[in-house]
Design a protein around this motif. Structure first.
Motif, PDB file in Angstrom:
ATOM      1  N   HIS A 109       0.824  -1.217   0.000  1.00 41.34           N
ATOM      2  CA  HIS A 109       0.000   0.000   0.000  1.00 41.34           C
ATOM      3  C   HIS A 109       0.862   1.274   0.000  1.00 41.34           C
ATOM      4  O   HIS A 109       0.353   2.352   0.302  1.00 41.34           O
ATOM      5  CB  HIS A 109      -0.939  -0.012   1.199  1.00 41.34           C
ATOM      6  CG  HIS A 109      -2.049  -1.012   1.080  1.00 41.34           C
ATOM      7  ND1 HIS A 109      -3.229  -0.743   0.425  1.00 41.34           N
ATOM      8  CD2 HIS A 109      -2.155  -2.297   1.507  1.00 41.34           C
ATOM      9  CE1 HIS A 109      -4.014  -1.800   0.464  1.00 41.34           C
ATOM     10  NE2 HIS A 109      -3.383  -2.761   1.115  1.00 41.34           N
ATOM     11  N   ASP A 335      -1.936   4.564   1.792  1.00 38.96           N
ATOM     12  CA  ASP A 335      -2.596   5.085   0.592  1.00 38.96           C
ATOM     13  C   ASP A 335      -4.027   5.503   0.910  1.00 38.96           C
ATOM     14  O   ASP A 335      -4.530   6.513   0.384  1.00 38.96           O
ATOM     15  CB  ASP A 335      -2.528   4.108  -0.572  1.00 38.96           C
ATOM     16  CG  ASP A 335      -3.145   2.743  -0.294  1.00 38.96           C
ATOM     17  OD1 ASP A 335      -3.440   2.428   0.876  1.00 38.96           O
ATOM     18  OD2 ASP A 335      -3.323   1.967  -1.268  1.00 38.96           O
ATOM     19  N   ALA A 336      -4.687   4.764   1.809  1.00 37.79           N
ATOM     20  CA  ALA A 336      -6.034   5.160   2.232  1.00 37.79           C
ATOM     21  C   ALA A 336      -5.992   6.471   3.007  1.00 37.79           C
ATOM     22  O   ALA A 336      -6.877   7.323   2.849  1.00 37.79           O
ATOM     23  CB  ALA A 336      -6.665   4.065   3.081  1.00 37.79           C
ATOM     24  N   GLY A 339      -5.739   9.201   0.460  1.00 37.85           N
ATOM     25  CA  GLY A 339      -7.032   9.428  -0.172  1.00 37.85           C
ATOM     26  C   GLY A 339      -8.006  10.138   0.734  1.00 37.85           C
ATOM     27  O   GLY A 339      -8.744  11.041   0.301  1.00 37.85           O
ATOM     28  N   LEU A 384      -0.018   5.601  -7.989  1.00 43.48           N
ATOM     29  CA  LEU A 384      -1.381   5.456  -7.486  1.00 43.48           C
ATOM     30  C   LEU A 384      -2.363   5.803  -8.588  1.00 43.48           C
ATOM     31  O   LEU A 384      -2.100   6.680  -9.426  1.00 43.48           O
ATOM     32  CB  LEU A 384      -1.622   6.383  -6.291  1.00 43.48           C
ATOM     33  CG  LEU A 384      -0.664   6.260  -5.096  1.00 43.48           C
ATOM     34  CD1 LEU A 384       0.339   7.405  -5.106  1.00 43.48           C
ATOM     35  CD2 LEU A 384      -1.424   6.262  -3.779  1.00 43.48           C
ATOM     36  N   ASP A 385      -3.506   5.134  -8.569  1.00 43.84           N
ATOM     37  CA  ASP A 385      -4.531   5.459  -9.546  1.00 43.84           C
ATOM     38  C   ASP A 385      -5.203   6.782  -9.161  1.00 43.84           C
ATOM     39  O   ASP A 385      -4.842   7.424  -8.171  1.00 43.84           O
ATOM     40  CB  ASP A 385      -5.535   4.317  -9.708  1.00 43.84           C
ATOM     41  CG  ASP A 385      -6.350   4.023  -8.437  1.00 43.84           C
ATOM     42  OD1 ASP A 385      -6.504   4.919  -7.584  1.00 43.84           O
ATOM     43  OD2 ASP A 385      -6.833   2.885  -8.308  1.00 43.84           O
ATOM     44  N   GLU A 387      -7.908   7.400  -7.848  1.00 40.84           N
ATOM     45  CA  GLU A 387      -8.627   7.366  -6.573  1.00 40.84           C
ATOM     46  C   GLU A 387      -7.670   7.136  -5.399  1.00 40.84           C
ATOM     47  O   GLU A 387      -8.100   6.782  -4.305  1.00 40.84           O
ATOM     48  CB  GLU A 387      -9.706   6.279  -6.621  1.00 40.84           C
ATOM     49  CG  GLU A 387     -10.791   6.587  -7.639  1.00 40.84           C
ATOM     50  CD  GLU A 387     -11.876   5.528  -7.668  1.00 40.84           C
ATOM     51  OE1 GLU A 387     -11.651   4.410  -7.140  1.00 40.84           O
ATOM     52  OE2 GLU A 387     -12.958   5.828  -8.211  1.00 40.84           O
ATOM     53  N   TRP A 388      -6.370   7.298  -5.655  1.00 40.46           N
ATOM     54  CA  TRP A 388      -5.339   7.244  -4.619  1.00 40.46           C
ATOM     55  C   TRP A 388      -5.115   5.839  -4.049  1.00 40.46           C
ATOM     56  O   TRP A 388      -4.725   5.686  -2.901  1.00 40.46           O
ATOM     57  CB  TRP A 388      -5.635   8.248  -3.489  1.00 40.46           C
ATOM     58  CG  TRP A 388      -5.747   9.655  -3.967  1.00 40.46           C
ATOM     59  CD1 TRP A 388      -6.910  10.335  -4.184  1.00 40.46           C
ATOM     60  CD2 TRP A 388      -4.688  10.534  -4.341  1.00 40.46           C
ATOM     61  NE1 TRP A 388      -6.637  11.604  -4.660  1.00 40.46           N
ATOM     62  CE2 TRP A 388      -5.278  11.752  -4.765  1.00 40.46           C
ATOM     63  CE3 TRP A 388      -3.301  10.420  -4.347  1.00 40.46           C
ATOM     64  CZ2 TRP A 388      -4.525  12.845  -5.197  1.00 40.46           C
ATOM     65  CZ3 TRP A 388      -2.538  11.516  -4.769  1.00 40.46           C
ATOM     66  CH2 TRP A 388      -3.141  12.702  -5.183  1.00 40.46           C
ATOM     67  N   HIS A 389      -5.313   4.825  -4.864  1.00 39.64           N
ATOM     68  CA  HIS A 389      -4.993   3.463  -4.468  1.00 39.64           C
ATOM     69  C   HIS A 389      -3.623   3.105  -5.038  1.00 39.64           C
ATOM     70  O   HIS A 389      -3.407   3.206  -6.257  1.00 39.64           O
ATOM     71  CB  HIS A 389      -6.035   2.463  -4.993  1.00 39.64           C
ATOM     72  CG  HIS A 389      -7.412   2.718  -4.478  1.00 39.64           C
ATOM     73  ND1 HIS A 389      -8.527   2.722  -5.293  1.00 39.64           N
ATOM     74  CD2 HIS A 389      -7.859   2.985  -3.231  1.00 39.64           C
ATOM     75  CE1 HIS A 389      -9.609   2.973  -4.574  1.00 39.64           C
ATOM     76  NE2 HIS A 389      -9.222   3.147  -3.320  1.00 39.64           N
ATOM     77  N   HIS A 391      -0.753   0.975  -6.622  1.00 36.64           N
ATOM     78  CA  HIS A 391      -0.732  -0.267  -7.406  1.00 36.64           C
ATOM     79  C   HIS A 391       0.678  -0.688  -7.814  1.00 36.64           C
ATOM     80  O   HIS A 391       0.904  -1.854  -8.146  1.00 36.64           O
ATOM     81  CB  HIS A 391      -1.641  -0.170  -8.634  1.00 36.64           C
ATOM     82  CG  HIS A 391      -1.240   0.871  -9.626  1.00 36.64           C
ATOM     83  ND1 HIS A 391      -0.235   0.690 -10.547  1.00 36.64           N
ATOM     84  CD2 HIS A 391      -1.735   2.112  -9.837  1.00 36.64           C
ATOM     85  CE1 HIS A 391      -0.121   1.777 -11.293  1.00 36.64           C
ATOM     86  NE2 HIS A 391      -1.010   2.661 -10.888  1.00 36.64           N
TER      87      HIS A 391
END
Length: 400
Positions: A109, A335-336, A339, A384-385, A387-389, A391
């Motif tokens: 993450h 990462d959460a 976001g 991160l994509d 949406e802030w995830h 990868h």
């Protein structure tokens, strides 16, 4: 040694936001950065990779390079977590295999550098845990050392720490734990109102640890004295401490007023309301460090867990001591947290990323090598994509 190239990214770090960004890393360090198409020449060593270079070898990747096309997604420095207890169903204090498994969850993450946090436990157990982390730092450079959260905490503000193992910070216990860490004790939390606490802050600081005020019943004056004698961190601001009252400002205001103090913040939407988190970012720009304070359920499922010697129940992502409403760490990943900062609290992405990278690096005295996407810095990065995830995660120039 494989050269790493990331291009076509939307870079965000403490130095700002840059579109069409690229970086090249040889081994563990970033060797060149820029925008546009110059990444091909920089990767091939054809020139210094200056912006605006011509599109060299336009239809072929540089020989011997691992090339990642970011396709306009976010690229940040690797995240640094100052405060974490586990993840992926594994607790940091359950031995080497469990510790490595928990670290792997957080690395997936985006957390490329970690402190290992220790809850209150018998002194012999804490010595063993500190020694284990000291050994791990010798083989795993992504582990930066230990955070001693217990045992020098206020009984009435202990949160999910076992009351049986709380101690006053006497000189013998303090020196014992410092010695067990063998130079890898990076941060330590202390309630400054306890007997000998101010003296202990001095001893811990002299040993190279950054001292945090936390799990405390201290008032404004007591917290201010702790910062005056060398404490430089507020452990998970607002949690396990008196709040802000108009006639009793408390530790949070004492920390805000001292420009040398960094304030940890758990931004999961449960520990601190997003509007309060936003207020803190506005009040102390560059001094908020987003932490997870995660326990084993982070990146795992709801259910029953252990935190130290206590039972924890997790429901809808909220971890509490079983049978109570006392919050017992979080189920957050970094990462959460990023976001949440941007989408729930409305924090500017540069400020939010800074709180996960440059600010914690500065707390640890690592700002000369960690926390920026700049040539000469360690090649830790997160894609991160939108949406802030996270990868794709890179640490020391290698994709994890």
């Amino acid at each position: 040694m494989t050269r790493l190239v990331v291009h076509g990214a939307r870079k965000v770090d403490a130095e700002g936001l840059v579109d069409d960004f690229w970086l090249v890393a040889d081994g563990a360090h970033i060797t060149a950065t820029g925008t546009g198409t110059g990444w091909r020449q920089a990767a091939d060593g054809a020139d210094d990779g200056a912006d605006g270079a011509s599109d060299y070898r336009a239809n072929a990747d540089p020989v011997g390079s691992h090339v990642i096309d970011a396709h306009g997604q976010w690229l940040t420095p690797g995240f640094i977590d100052l405060h974490c207890h586990g993840g992926g169903g594994h607790a940091y204090d359950d031995g080497t295999d469990e510790l490595r498994a928990a670290l792997a969850t957080h690395r997936a993450h985006g957390t490329t550098r970690s402190l290992v946090s220790h809850v209150a436990a018998p002194l012999a157990s804490l010595r063993a845990s500190l020694s284990l982390v000291a050994e791990l730092t010798a083989t795993d450079p992504l582990v930066l050392g230990s955070h001693l959260e217990g045992p020098f905490l206020a009984l009435e503000r202990r949160g999910a720490h076992d009351a049986r193992f709380l101690l006053e910070p006497g000189p013998e216990a303090v020196e014992e734990l410092i010695a067990a860490a063998r130079g890898t004790l990076r941060t330590a939390t202390i309630a400054p109102e306890l007997p000998n606490a101010l003296e202990a802050i001095g001893v811990l600081t002299e040993a190279g640890a950054v001292v945090g005020v936390g799990h405390t019943a201290a008032d404004y004056a007591q917290a201010s004295r702790a910062f005056a004698v060398g404490a430089r961190l507020l452990t998970h601001a607002f949690n396990a401490m008196p709040g802000i009252h108009h006639r009793a400002p408390g530790p949070v205001i004492a920390a805000i007023e001292n420009r040398d103090v960094t304030l940890e913040l758990i931004l999961d939407g449960l520990h601190v309301h997003p509007s309060v988190a936003a207020l803190l970012f506005r009040e102390v720009p560059g001094r908020v460090a987003l932490v997870t304070d995660a326990m084993a359920a982070a990146g795992a499922t709801d259910g029953d867990y252990r935190l130290g010697g206590l039972n924890v129940t997790v429901h809808d992502g909220l971890a509490v001591l079983s049978g109570t409403d006392t919050i017992a760490g979080s189920t957050l990943t970094q990462d959460a947290a990023l976001g949440n900062a941007v989408t729930l609290a409305g924090v500017d992405p540069v400020a939010a990323v800074t709180a996960l990278t440059r600010t914690p690096a500065r707390v640890l005295g690592e700002e000369h090598r960690l926390g920026l996407l700049r040539a000469g810095y360690v090649a830790d990065a997160v894609l991160l994509d939108h949406e802030w995830h996270a990868h794709t995660v890179v640490a020391d120039g290698s994709v994890l």
